[in-house]
Design an enzyme around this catalytic site. Structure first.
Site, mmCIF file in Angstrom:
data_model
loop_
_atom_site.group_PDB
_atom_site.id
_atom_site.type_symbol
_atom_site.label_atom_id
_atom_site.label_comp_id
_atom_site.label_asym_id
_atom_site.label_seq_id
_atom_site.Cartn_x
_atom_site.Cartn_y
_atom_site.Cartn_z
ATOM 1 N N LYS A 1 0.840 -1.196 0.000
ATOM 2 C CA LYS A 1 0.000 0.000 0.000
ATOM 3 C C LYS A 1 0.880 1.253 0.000
ATOM 4 O O LYS A 1 0.700 2.152 -0.797
ATOM 5 C CB LYS A 1 -0.902 -0.035 1.241
ATOM 6 C CG LYS A 1 -1.842 1.124 1.386
ATOM 7 C CD LYS A 1 -2.774 0.872 2.571
ATOM 8 C CE LYS A 1 -3.557 2.124 2.918
ATOM 9 N NZ LYS A 1 -4.429 1.945 4.079
ATOM 10 N N GLU B 1 10.536 -4.583 4.632
ATOM 11 C CA GLU B 1 10.661 -5.970 4.175
ATOM 12 C C GLU B 1 10.345 -6.083 2.687
ATOM 13 O O GLU B 1 11.068 -6.718 1.914
ATOM 14 C CB GLU B 1 9.695 -6.876 4.951
ATOM 15 C CG GLU B 1 10.012 -7.052 6.415
ATOM 16 C CD GLU B 1 9.332 -6.033 7.305
ATOM 17 O OE1 GLU B 1 9.003 -4.918 6.812
ATOM 18 O OE2 GLU B 1 9.141 -6.322 8.494
ATOM 19 N N LYS C 1 9.656 -0.942 14.782
ATOM 20 C CA LYS C 1 10.212 -0.549 13.476
ATOM 21 C C LYS C 1 11.241 0.565 13.656
ATOM 22 O O LYS C 1 12.316 0.544 13.057
ATOM 23 C CB LYS C 1 9.094 0.012 12.580
ATOM 24 C CG LYS C 1 8.193 -0.986 11.930
ATOM 25 C CD LYS C 1 7.375 -0.256 10.866
ATOM 26 C CE LYS C 1 6.026 -0.871 10.637
ATOM 27 N NZ LYS C 1 5.130 -0.084 9.815
ATOM 28 N N GLU D 1 -4.657 -7.498 15.246
ATOM 29 C CA GLU D 1 -4.139 -6.174 14.915
ATOM 30 C C GLU D 1 -5.278 -5.142 15.010
ATOM 31 O O GLU D 1 -5.051 -3.976 15.279
ATOM 32 C CB GLU D 1 -3.510 -6.161 13.509
ATOM 33 C CG GLU D 1 -2.503 -5.033 13.346
ATOM 34 C CD GLU D 1 -1.716 -5.098 12.050
ATOM 35 O OE1 GLU D 1 -2.319 -5.349 10.992
ATOM 36 O OE2 GLU D 1 -0.492 -4.871 12.076
ATOM 37 N N HIS E 1 -4.652 -33.997 17.099
ATOM 38 C CA HIS E 1 -3.499 -34.803 17.524
ATOM 39 C C HIS E 1 -2.399 -33.911 18.071
ATOM 40 O O HIS E 1 -1.244 -34.316 18.132
ATOM 41 C CB HIS E 1 -2.995 -35.638 16.346
ATOM 42 C CG HIS E 1 -4.049 -36.586 15.854
ATOM 43 N ND1 HIS E 1 -4.077 -37.912 16.200
ATOM 44 C CD2 HIS E 1 -5.141 -36.358 15.083
ATOM 45 C CE1 HIS E 1 -5.133 -38.485 15.646
ATOM 46 N NE2 HIS E 1 -5.799 -37.561 14.969
ATOM 47 N N GLY F 1 -4.795 -2.266 5.466
ATOM 48 C CA GLY F 1 -3.998 -3.388 4.954
ATOM 49 C C GLY F 1 -4.653 -4.731 5.196
ATOM 50 O O GLY F 1 -4.795 -5.562 4.297
ATOM 51 N N ARG F 2 -5.088 -4.959 6.446
ATOM 52 C CA ARG F 2 -5.654 -6.281 6.776
ATOM 53 C C ARG F 2 -7.071 -6.459 6.252
ATOM 54 O O ARG F 2 -7.671 -7.515 6.436
ATOM 55 C CB ARG F 2 -5.583 -6.524 8.289
ATOM 56 C CG ARG F 2 -6.230 -5.442 9.134
ATOM 57 C CD ARG F 2 -5.843 -5.585 10.608
ATOM 58 N NE ARG F 2 -6.329 -4.477 11.421
ATOM 59 C CZ ARG F 2 -5.694 -3.317 11.574
ATOM 60 N NH1 ARG F 2 -4.556 -3.089 10.941
ATOM 61 N NH2 ARG F 2 -6.186 -2.372 12.352
HETATM 62 C C1 G6Q Z 1 -2.487 -4.041 8.175
HETATM 63 C C2 G6Q Z 1 -1.239 -3.387 8.465
HETATM 64 C C3 G6Q Z 1 -0.007 -4.071 7.939
HETATM 65 C C4 G6Q Z 1 0.330 -3.762 6.496
HETATM 66 C C5 G6Q Z 1 1.784 -4.163 6.242
HETATM 67 C C6 G6Q Z 1 2.202 -3.929 4.826
HETATM 68 O O1 G6Q Z 1 -3.572 -3.614 8.437
HETATM 69 O O2 G6Q Z 1 -1.344 -2.069 8.083
HETATM 70 O O3 G6Q Z 1 -0.033 -5.458 8.105
HETATM 71 O O4 G6Q Z 1 -0.543 -4.411 5.631
HETATM 72 O O5 G6Q Z 1 2.609 -3.472 7.122
HETATM 73 O O6 G6Q Z 1 2.093 -2.602 4.497
HETATM 74 P P1 G6Q Z 1 2.241 -2.127 3.005
HETATM 75 O O7 G6Q Z 1 1.152 -2.725 2.212
HETATM 76 O O8 G6Q Z 1 2.173 -0.628 3.039
HETATM 77 O O9 G6Q Z 1 3.582 -2.612 2.523
#
Ligand code: G6Q
Length: 546
Positions: A208, A214, A506, A355, A386, A269-270
């Site tokens: 996003k 990462e 972070k 989250e 199990h 994001g989620r």
């Molecule tokens: C979700 C968070 C988080 C996000 C990641 C990736 O709600 O905001 O999990 O999706 O940190 O972020 P980017 O899509 O910006 O790389």
């Protein structure tokens, strides 16, 4: 909206008193006293069937929980979300993942602008591109068709796509291979690409913000991997596409902006697996199946919006969950899908739920004096049986369970499916009703073993059934949990849509990185433990010689 502290509201106080009256009631008694219980405590919506009768609730519990929802103005909160109000207060944003699945003829405005045409324009572009990759028309730099799609993303830009890909594999083309790289650990990229041919590989950089450490690190490594084989920078345009809201950063990275698929800041994001972030899913299952997924999400949205609260699946599940967390002090929820295709569903829910509702500050900035999100965990059945089910059956903790199962198998093999379903029904039955000492004794078990072989029971569960795992039923299931989270967050009066808790680590990592990499001994100003760990690592790092 009601802003008096939650625990001072009449319904909360009534629930606290009611808890004292019912806490020792056993599900055995509740079922024995009421032959209609099972018929009454079920609910259907958006293709899902919920049996919530094996919960430690009475009609009065439900009545009080619904009062709690009303006192929190839940319906008003729901309307505010669907309308596009800026309910994510700490980020001053609308929360409109529901708009992502709205039909074309709907109109939803954000700051006076109808976003539905924008959403469908992106969906149409995604469909064209997905078809090109699927039918081989999209060529790599050397003229070969794509055989492997690698999604690079993390958190919300990974967990949704990988969960949906795994869940809908039965609907996916087997002509293409899909890989998902998320971890900054180089092992993830190395293992995902070790057997791939760069000429036939397409990378989807899903981010996003397009600034996530990462993802940008993995994307940079992917670009270098591609250029090492294909040499020409022009190759990047044929082997990289981006899903992002940040057009400038995408261009800076070197991805052709024609190959960027956008979304918007009002998609968290989620909550983004059905936005352009779902590109890998769409390439796998095809645009038509992706629209079926959207239809399932939409059906549950409509159910959540329209159904009375006492017949509303996400509301009922949310309230019952809150009952255990708030009054029984239950710390966890086990999510137990009896379907191998849902093997990543618990991991997906882990982020969605924790989250969102892992917060301890109310929207007014006060410290909560009640428990918020449960810890979600799980594994597909019957594997989990199990492994950790022992603790659920006989441990000292109360662990409410969500069993998920489907009536028709996508891989009917012999009587496998009957075996699977007999297990899911048996587990819910065993948890609820247990086995008394008298029953154990009657089986002739030696006295010394009776306590070990006794099952206390009274361990609650929901059973969620759908006819078959389809794009529609997966969509309904996802939206069920999205709205369960919303219901609980609204009552707990927290911001379910921010995630400030991920920031501090972070920032500290950014400070530590140069200390790990500096050629000269850095002056360390952390606590003694962190300083010692950094020195220990620097010692190994020098030996490894990068
Ligand atoms: C979700 C968070 C988080 C996000 C990641 C990736 O709600 O905001 O999990 O999706 O940190 O972020 P980017 O899509 O910006 O790389």
């Amino acid at each position: 909206m009601n802003r008096s502290p939650l625990t001072q509201r009449p319904a909360w106080k009534a629930l606290a008193m009611h808890y004292q009256e019912v806490k020792n009631l056993h599900l055995r008694e509740l079922f024995a006293q009421d032959p209609q219980r099972s018929a009454r405590l079920t609910c259907e919506g958006a293709g899902l069937y919920l049996d919530y009768s094996k919960n430690r609730i009475t009609d009065q519990t439900l009545h009080l929980l619904l009062n709690l929802a009303n006192e929190a103005d839940l319906e008003q909160h729901i309307r505010a979300m669907f309308r596009g109000d800026k309910i994510n207060l700490t980020e001053d944003r609308a929360v409109l993942h529901t708009a992502l699945r709205a039909p074309r003829d709907r109109s939803i405005e954000v700051d006076g602008h109808d976003v539905v045409p924008d959403i469908h324009a992106v969906l149409d572009r995604l469909s064209v591109f997905s078809d090109q990759v699927r039918n081989g028309a999209w060529k790599g730099f050397t003229g070969k068709s794509i055989r492997t799609v690698v999604n690079i993303g993390i958190g919300g830009s990974d967990l949704g796509p990988v969960m949906a890909y795994e869940a809908l594999k039965a609907y996916a083309t087997r002509e293409l291979v899909f890989r998902f790289v998320s971890n900054v650990d180089g092992t993830d990229f190395a293992e995902a690409t070790r057997d791939l041919n760069p000429e036939e590989t397409l990378f989807i950089v899903s981010s996003k913000t397009f600034t996530t450490q990462e993802t940008m690190t993995n994307a940079g490594t992917a670009r270098a991997w591609c250029l090492e084989a294909l040499k020409e920078p022009a190759a990047i345009a044929r082997h990289f596409v981006a899903v992002s809201t940040n057009a400038a950063k995408v261009a800076e990275f070197g991805i052709d902006t024609d190959n960027r698929f956008g979304f918007w800041d009002w998609v968290g994001g989620r909550y983004s697996m059905d936005s352009a972030i779902g590109l890998a899913t769409m390439i796998a299952i095809g645009p038509a199946n992706f629209r079926r997924l959207l239809a399932g999400l939409y059906a549950m949205d409509e159910h959540f919006r329209e159904a009375p609260l006492n017949q509303n699946l996400p509301v009922l599940m949310g309230l019952i969950g809150l009952w255990y967390t708030g009054f029984f002090d239950a710390q966890t929820v086990a999510v137990l899908p009896y379907d191998q295709y849902l093997k990543r569903f618990p991991a997906y829910l882990q982020q969605l739920v924790m989250e969102s509702n892992g917060k301890s500050t109310t929207l007014d900035g006060a410290q909560v004096n009640y428990q918020t999100s449960a810890i979600y965990f799980g594994e597909p059945g019957s594997n989990g049986q199990h492994s950790f089910y022992q603790l659920i059956h006989q441990g000292t903790k109360l662990i409410p369970c969500d069993f998920i199962a489907f009536g028709k198998s996508l891989n009917p093999l012999g009587h496998h499916h009957d075996l699977l379903m007999s297990n899911v029904f048996a587990q819910a039955e065993a948890l609820a009703f247990g086995k008394t000492a008298a029953e154990v004794k009657a089986e002739g078990i030696a006295d010394g073993l009776v306590p070990h072989r006794t099952f206390e029971g009274n361990r609650p569960s929901n059973v969620i059934l759908a006819e078959q795992l389809t794009p529609e039923s997966l969509g309904s299931l996802i939206a069920l949990y999205e709205h369960l989270v919303f219901t609980q967050g609204a009552i707990w009066n927290i911001d379910s849509f921010d995630q400030w808790g991920v920031e501090l680590g972070k920032v500290l990592a950014q400070r530590i990185l140069p200390e790990l990499e500096s050629a000269t001994e850095p002056e360390l100003k952390h606590d003694a433990s962190t300083n010692a760990l950094i020195r220990k690592y620097r010692g190994w790092r020098q030996e490894q010689r990068f």
